[in-house]
Scaffold this active site. Structure first.
Site, PDB file in Angstrom:
ATOM      1  N   GLY A 161       8.430  -9.156  29.295  1.00 44.54           N
ATOM      2  CA  GLY A 161       7.563  -9.063  30.453  1.00 44.54           C
ATOM      3  C   GLY A 161       7.380  -7.635  30.928  1.00 44.54           C
ATOM      4  N   ILE A 170       3.254 -10.239  24.167  1.00 43.10           N
ATOM      5  CA  ILE A 170       3.567  -9.033  23.395  1.00 43.10           C
ATOM      6  C   ILE A 170       4.446  -9.383  22.198  1.00 43.10           C
ATOM      7  CG2 ILE A 170       4.775  -6.808  23.444  1.00 43.10           C
ATOM      8  CD1 ILE A 170       3.833  -6.461  26.314  1.00 43.10           C
ATOM      9  N   GLU A 178      -3.258  11.695  36.439  1.00 45.14           N
ATOM     10  CA  GLU A 178      -2.612  10.914  35.378  1.00 45.14           C
ATOM     11  C   GLU A 178      -1.456  11.731  34.798  1.00 45.14           C
ATOM     12  OE1 GLU A 178      -2.689   7.757  33.779  1.00 45.14           O
ATOM     13  OE2 GLU A 178      -1.028   8.748  32.737  1.00 45.14           O
ATOM     14  N   HIS A 186     -27.589 -20.030  14.368  1.00 41.32           N
ATOM     15  CA  HIS A 186     -26.956 -20.567  13.166  1.00 41.32           C
ATOM     16  C   HIS A 186     -27.093 -19.538  12.053  1.00 41.32           C
ATOM     17  CE1 HIS A 186     -25.645 -23.404  10.170  1.00 41.32           C
ATOM     18  NE2 HIS A 186     -26.687 -23.065   9.423  1.00 41.32           N
TER      19      HIS A 186
END
Ligand code: NAI
Length: 470
Positions: free
Chosen positions: A275, A188, A36, A449
């Protein structure tokens, strides 16, 4: 000398697709490495879903507090108006992000996954190099799972900068802009634009199409449009954003209407939300000899690419670009690599838009079902007739649940909702569709409920022609 890692599975990208794939691979006993470049958690945890939901929460809380000033509301009265400090909100948001980032790091460690921090650049389909803070690492893998996600799209004539924000920067601002123009009335733009409006910005939307939030049909959008109207927020439809220009009193967004008329919309900041596109550039995808499907990586129903033992998941492989889809694909690929028989064939992938009020879509809308030539029955139930909603001030925004089913055998084809807190109903909607529920299953399941979930059996009863409370 560069460190060399031989691994059974190399996962590229530590977002909800990649880290879930890596954890599952680790759990299944596969020697797994994840790479990463940024912080573990990806767009969703670090600069997308989670931080935006944190800010939306803060914005809602602030707006709600304002209602108690003066005469008060619900018997609660504030003597002075609440003050808002976006910097403080951002700091709190970061604590949420840090906590989740720490959680992902710990889960990967628990699953014995090696995390390498840096950007993987492939030289061929199974080999990459990563420049880390401690030097170069070369990784060779039997299987590669590509989960690089997506990046924000932009408008070439309106480059990002100090005053032109992407969603990432919109989640890092420390001051509320007085005037904010949002380009794009999609997911967004609407989520963040509404949050900024609640924080005190004068917000204006510019949308090229003739409607907002195209994923949802018009009846569902009515409460959202009513909220915009009530907050006096202008939405310029069929209008294209052209350029940001300097004006005598600051700056403005120049737009062009469908009729070709040019207008200036004064603003302090512009948020561009037009986008996202798959992240296919700059990491050697072109060296991997993988077939593409337009801008996306081409995969089959097991997320196999055209290259043997190279898999791709999440935003990289196509719509819907949603975190939960990526995670589901990641888990599946890990299991296939470990020898299990799996394929990706969900009945529905529910989508939620955290607008005011919230929207949920799971499966087919009535129009989509009719377009497929299916004879349908539709039932709808309003939150205004639900006790729990009213008791939470959530029943007066025009929200409802709608169930669409086949007329012949009552198989549920789609469940949609609009209203405060409806995001939390989305799981039941998805479960009903995945289990092949019929209207009678929904109406026959005793719902607690008082909860908002009672609206689902009521909507099913309405489709059967005999709702109790409507
Ligand atoms: P989007 O595709 O939802 O909306 C972009 C909008 O911008 C479109 O309506 C388009 O017509 C408009 N547009 C494009 N160019 C324009 C121009 N020059 N002038 C005016 N309007 C223009 O994209 P968005 O909102 O950026 O979101 C990207 C992706 O992120 C979505 O596909 C979604 O899957 C994901 N996402 C999901 C969320 C969730 O699950 N709650 C929240 C936010 C994003």
């Amino acid at each position: 000398m560069a460190e060399s890692i031989q691994t059974q599975v190399l996962v590229v990208g530590g977002g909800p697709g990649g880290y879930v794939a890596a954890i599952r691979c680790g759990q299944l006993g596969l020697k797994t490495t994840i790479v990463e470049a940024d912080r573990l958690g990806g767009t969703c945890l670090i600069r997308g879903c989670i931080p935006s939901k944190a800010l939306i929460h803060v914005a809602g809380k602030f707006e709600a507090m304002k209602e108690h000033v003066g005469a008060g509301k619900l018997g609660i009265r504030l003597d002075a108006a609440p003050q808002f400090d976006l910097g403080g909100a951002i700091d709190w948001k970061e604590t949420v992000v840090d906590r989740l980032n720490g959680g992902v790091t710990a889960l990967l460690k628990k699953a014995k996954v090696r995390a390498v921090h840096g950007k993987a650049v492939f030289v061929d389909a199974k080999n990459c190099t990563v420049q880390t803070a401690d030097g170069e690492v070369q990784i060779s893998a039997e299987h590669v799972i590509l989960a690089t996600g997506s990046t924000v799209a932009g408008i070439p004539s309106i480059p990002y900068g100090e005053h032109v924000l992407s969603s990432t920067e919109a989640l890092l601002q420390r001051e509320v802009p007085k005037r904010l123009v949002v380009i794009g009335a999609g997911y967004i733009g609407m989520e963040l634009g509404m949050a900024y409006a609640r924080m005190g910005s004068q917000v204006v939307f510019v949308e090229a199409l003739d409607r907002i939030l195209t994923l949802f049909d018009r009846p569902l959008l009515k409460p959202v449009e009513a909220w915009l109207k009530h907050h006096q927020i202008d939405v310029h439809l069929k209008t294209k954003a052209m350029a940001v220009v300097e004006t005598a009193d600051g700056r403005a967004l120049e737009v062009e209407t469908a009729e070709g008329e040019r207008k200036l919309l004064p603003c302090d900041k512009v948020l561009v939300a037009v986008g996202r596109r798959p992240a296919t550039q700059g990491w050697g995808l072109d060296k991997m000899a993988i077939d593409m499907n337009g801008a996306f990586v081409k995969v089959d129903d097991q997320c196999r690419t055209s290259m043997r033992n190279v898999w791709a998941i999440g935003d990289l492989v196509g719509e819907p670009m949603l975190a939960h889809k990526a995670s589901a694909q990641g888990e599946m690929v890990a299991e296939i690599i470990a020898g299990k028989r799996r394929s990706f064939n969900p009945v529905a992938i529910a989508a939620v838009c955290f607008t005011e009020p919230e929207l949920v879509g799971a499966g087919l809308s009535p129009d989509e079902a009719k377009a497929k030539g299916i004879d349908i029955v539709v039932g709808q139930f309003p939150f205004a007739a639900n006790g729990r909603s009213l008791a939470m001030q959530a029943g007066t925004d025009g929200g409802f649940v709608r169930v669409t089913a086949r007329a012949d055998n009552h198989l549920v084809l789609g469940i949609h909702a609009v209203g405060a807190h409806v995001s939390e109903l989305s799981g039941e909607f998805a479960l009903a569709l995945e289990m092949g529920a019929r209207l009678e299953d929904l109406s026959g399941t005793i719902h607690v409920h008082p909860t908002m979930t009672e609206t689902l059996p009521e909507a099913a009863l309405a489709a059967l022609g005999h709702a109790i409370h409507a």
